[in-house]
Design a protein around this motif. Structure first.
Motif, mmCIF file in Angstrom:
data_model
loop_
_atom_site.group_PDB
_atom_site.id
_atom_site.type_symbol
_atom_site.label_atom_id
_atom_site.label_comp_id
_atom_site.label_asym_id
_atom_site.label_seq_id
_atom_site.Cartn_x
_atom_site.Cartn_y
_atom_site.Cartn_z
ATOM 1 N N CYS A 70 6.712 4.092 -5.515
ATOM 2 C CA CYS A 70 5.498 4.226 -4.694
ATOM 3 C C CYS A 70 4.327 4.730 -5.520
ATOM 4 O O CYS A 70 4.505 5.486 -6.474
ATOM 5 C CB CYS A 70 5.745 5.173 -3.520
ATOM 6 S SG CYS A 70 6.912 4.500 -2.332
ATOM 7 N N GLY A 71 3.124 4.344 -5.101
ATOM 8 C CA GLY A 71 1.927 4.697 -5.851
ATOM 9 C C GLY A 71 1.351 6.050 -5.520
ATOM 10 O O GLY A 71 0.483 6.546 -6.226
ATOM 11 N N GLY A 72 1.828 6.677 -4.432
ATOM 12 C CA GLY A 72 1.314 7.970 -4.030
ATOM 13 C C GLY A 72 1.363 8.115 -2.520
ATOM 14 O O GLY A 72 1.730 7.174 -1.807
ATOM 15 N N GLU A 73 0.989 9.298 -2.035
ATOM 16 C CA GLU A 73 1.015 9.536 -0.586
ATOM 17 C C GLU A 73 -0.285 9.122 0.084
ATOM 18 O O GLU A 73 -0.312 8.852 1.278
ATOM 19 C CB GLU A 73 1.287 11.023 -0.308
ATOM 20 C CG GLU A 73 2.707 11.442 -0.630
ATOM 21 C CD GLU A 73 3.081 12.752 0.044
ATOM 22 O OE1 GLU A 73 3.461 12.712 1.226
ATOM 23 O OE2 GLU A 73 2.983 13.799 -0.618
ATOM 24 N N THR A 74 -1.369 9.090 -0.677
ATOM 25 C CA THR A 74 -2.682 8.744 -0.106
ATOM 26 C C THR A 74 -3.287 7.573 -0.885
ATOM 27 O O THR A 74 -2.821 7.236 -1.978
ATOM 28 C CB THR A 74 -3.650 9.936 -0.230
ATOM 29 O OG1 THR A 74 -3.836 10.209 -1.636
ATOM 30 C CG2 THR A 74 -3.107 11.176 0.466
ATOM 31 N N LEU A 75 -4.335 7.018 -0.308
ATOM 32 C CA LEU A 75 -5.060 5.940 -0.982
ATOM 33 C C LEU A 75 -5.586 6.427 -2.332
ATOM 34 O O LEU A 75 -5.550 5.695 -3.333
ATOM 35 C CB LEU A 75 -6.207 5.457 -0.088
ATOM 36 C CG LEU A 75 -7.086 4.323 -0.626
ATOM 37 C CD1 LEU A 75 -6.267 3.083 -0.952
ATOM 38 C CD2 LEU A 75 -8.180 3.974 0.368
ATOM 39 N N GLU A 76 -6.035 7.686 -2.387
ATOM 40 C CA GLU A 76 -6.590 8.239 -3.625
ATOM 41 C C GLU A 76 -5.518 8.350 -4.712
ATOM 42 O O GLU A 76 -5.758 8.034 -5.882
ATOM 43 C CB GLU A 76 -7.219 9.623 -3.346
ATOM 44 C CG GLU A 76 -8.508 9.560 -2.528
ATOM 45 C CD GLU A 76 -8.307 9.169 -1.061
ATOM 46 O OE1 GLU A 76 -9.237 8.588 -0.474
ATOM 47 O OE2 GLU A 76 -7.204 9.425 -0.503
ATOM 48 N N GLU A 77 -4.311 8.801 -4.327
ATOM 49 C CA GLU A 77 -3.197 8.882 -5.294
ATOM 50 C C GLU A 77 -2.813 7.490 -5.775
ATOM 51 O O GLU A 77 -2.543 7.276 -6.959
ATOM 52 C CB GLU A 77 -1.986 9.585 -4.663
ATOM 53 C CG GLU A 77 -2.127 11.092 -4.563
ATOM 54 C CD GLU A 77 -0.881 11.760 -3.980
ATOM 55 O OE1 GLU A 77 0.193 11.118 -3.915
ATOM 56 O OE2 GLU A 77 -0.979 12.928 -3.583
ATOM 57 N N ALA A 78 -2.774 6.528 -4.847
ATOM 58 C CA ALA A 78 -2.444 5.148 -5.209
ATOM 59 C C ALA A 78 -3.489 4.588 -6.176
ATOM 60 O O ALA A 78 -3.163 3.874 -7.128
ATOM 61 C CB ALA A 78 -2.364 4.276 -3.953
ATOM 62 N N ALA A 79 -4.750 4.941 -5.943
ATOM 63 C CA ALA A 79 -5.832 4.474 -6.821
ATOM 64 C C ALA A 79 -5.677 5.024 -8.234
ATOM 65 O O ALA A 79 -5.983 4.343 -9.221
ATOM 66 C CB ALA A 79 -7.179 4.885 -6.249
ATOM 67 N N TYR A 349 3.161 -4.568 -6.881
ATOM 68 C CA TYR A 349 3.097 -4.197 -5.470
ATOM 69 C C TYR A 349 3.137 -2.683 -5.400
ATOM 70 O O TYR A 349 4.097 -2.084 -5.862
ATOM 71 C CB TYR A 349 4.290 -4.797 -4.726
ATOM 72 C CG TYR A 349 3.899 -5.713 -3.603
ATOM 73 C CD1 TYR A 349 4.001 -5.300 -2.275
ATOM 74 C CD2 TYR A 349 3.423 -6.996 -3.860
ATOM 75 C CE1 TYR A 349 3.626 -6.134 -1.238
ATOM 76 C CE2 TYR A 349 3.052 -7.847 -2.829
ATOM 77 C CZ TYR A 349 3.155 -7.409 -1.512
ATOM 78 O OH TYR A 349 2.781 -8.235 -0.487
ATOM 79 N N LEU A 350 2.127 -2.073 -4.826
ATOM 80 C CA LEU A 350 1.977 -0.615 -4.874
ATOM 81 C C LEU A 350 1.997 -0.026 -3.457
ATOM 82 O O LEU A 350 0.951 0.163 -2.849
ATOM 83 C CB LEU A 350 0.651 -0.280 -5.571
ATOM 84 C CG LEU A 350 0.488 1.129 -6.099
ATOM 85 C CD1 LEU A 350 1.241 1.286 -7.412
ATOM 86 C CD2 LEU A 350 -0.982 1.424 -6.351
ATOM 87 N N PRO A 351 3.182 0.290 -2.935
ATOM 88 C CA PRO A 351 3.232 0.917 -1.618
ATOM 89 C C PRO A 351 2.740 2.357 -1.714
ATOM 90 O O PRO A 351 2.950 3.016 -2.732
ATOM 91 C CB PRO A 351 4.724 0.905 -1.250
ATOM 92 C CG PRO A 351 5.405 0.149 -2.335
ATOM 93 C CD PRO A 351 4.515 0.139 -3.508
#
Length: 392
Positions: A70-79, A349-351
């Protein structure tokens, strides 16, 4: 085109260039354990229970399986994860990995979250796509009823109009901001309304650019024919087809339901038949690259190599805007990074989403991995080859 070294998926120096020694050792530990079906089975039972009992498991999960897939818990972490991948010319598909919460209120609330992700993706060259599931905006039983062709009550008709409106809002935002929208496939017994909604969105928003993509699960024996018909339909109606090609994610569930309800399974008779249709679909799309956009979503090295070689044979530029490759975050880095290194457009793919809410996705991912013959052995072999090369 500049002269490239021959493409190889065995080059571990490139495959793991984004991983520190510590991260590589962690991946080795994780894949060693995911390869044990009994452990995955236990995890699938005890993890939801641990959350229910409020046991302090979140930190352990976040630092192990969650951080791998997974890319993170929030949109900011995923970014932030996207930024790191972008350094190696790998883009991302933002996928809000929270499995469908039931209820109209939840469905309505999901829409602005996706539009926020689209707006954010538009500001970043390393986020070319976002993914959605129609079951995130619609009641499963309603989709089942529409698929069967049953008559809807007046209330259900209004309910389905709201489903269409939610999908339309997201597709319209994707078109406005020129961000690719991948609409996931679902179980075969609710797929028709998903196909119909996606076709409608493609006809509205794919006039000049390929914005909306339908997903074709090639482990269903009718999907190659459906892909051909979808291409004909799009060409005649004057819009570009978006085709996301995958093998599929619901095989055991599909076979079980078919057996229990005494109807022929929609699943291919063998893996070889699936591979044959998948590769034929890749070929069909690359033969019609001016009429469609193709998203080659697979961990199969042969299919990726076939696509890369076909592009070269047809003089299709590696960075052609109508061709993308993709693998899941945390898997098949040997394919992703070697394709990126050779100049192909490739994404992960970044959930993302809260650990507890993303658990159903993670459990499914672990279960899929144990059921893919040879996948874990291949991942582990490459990781260990790179560890040996680095002397760690």
């Amino acid at each position: 085109m500049e002269k490239q070294l021959p493409l190889s998926f065995d080059n571990t120096a490139i495959a793991f260039e984004a991983k520190t020694d510590k991260a590589l050792k962690k991946a080795n530990f994780l894949f060693s354990n995911i390869g044990k079906p009994w452990l995955v089975k236990m995890g699938a039972i005890f993890t939801p229970l641990a959350f229910k009992l409020r046991l302090p498991v979140k930190g352990i999960i976040k630092n192990t399986i969650f951080s791998q897939f997974c890319g993170g818990e929030t949109l900011e972490e995923a970014a932030h994860t996207a930024l790191q991948l972008g350094n190696y010319h790998v883009g991302v598909v933002l996928d809000y990995g929270v499995e469908a919460m039931e209820g109209e209120h939840s469905y309505d609330n999901a829409v602005p979250e996706f539009i926020r992700a689209i707006r954010y993706a538009a500001s970043r060259p390393d986020i070319p796509f976002i993914a959605i599931k129609v079951t995130g905006f619609a009641r499963f039983e309603l989709l089942e009823k529409v698929h069967r062709g049953d008559t809807l009550s007046a209330q259900e008709q209004q309910e389905f109009i709201r489903v269409r409106s939610r999908v339309h809002s997201i597709a319209e935002a994707a078109a406005q901001f020129k961000v690719g929208l991948l609409i996931d496939a679902e179980e075969s017994w609710i797929q028709k309304p998903v196909d119909d909604l996606t076709d409608e969105m493609m006809s509205l928003f794919n006039k000049e650019h390929v914005i909306v993509y339908n997903t074709f699960q090639m482990y269903c024996h009718d999907r190659f024919d459906f892909l051909r018909k979808s291409l004909d339909k799009a060409t005649k109606a004057g819009y570009l087809l978006g085709a996301k090609l995958v093998r599929g994610a619901y095989m055991e569930k599909e076979n079980k339901r078919a057996a229990e309800n005494n109807y022929p399974t929609p699943i291919q008779p063998s893996k070889a038949a699936t591979d044959k249709d998948y590769n034929a679909a890749v070929q069909l799309c690359l033969d019609n690259i001016d009429k469609l956009g193709v998203f080659i979503g697979t961990h199969n090295e042969d299919s990726c190599m076939l696509a890369a070689r076909t592009m070269d044979a047809k003089n299709i530029p590696h960075n052609h805007p109508h061709v993308s490759f993709s693998q899941l975050l945390g898997m098949s880095d040997n394919i992703t990074f070697n394709l990126a290194h050779a100049g192909y457009t490739v994404t992960k793919y970044l959930p993302y989403g809260p650990v507890k809410d993303v658990m159903p996705y993670l459990i499914r991912r672990a279960q899929e991995n144990t059921s893919i013959a040879g996948q874990m052995g291949r991942e582990l072999g490459l990781i260990r080859k790179e560890m040996k090369r680095r002397g760690i």
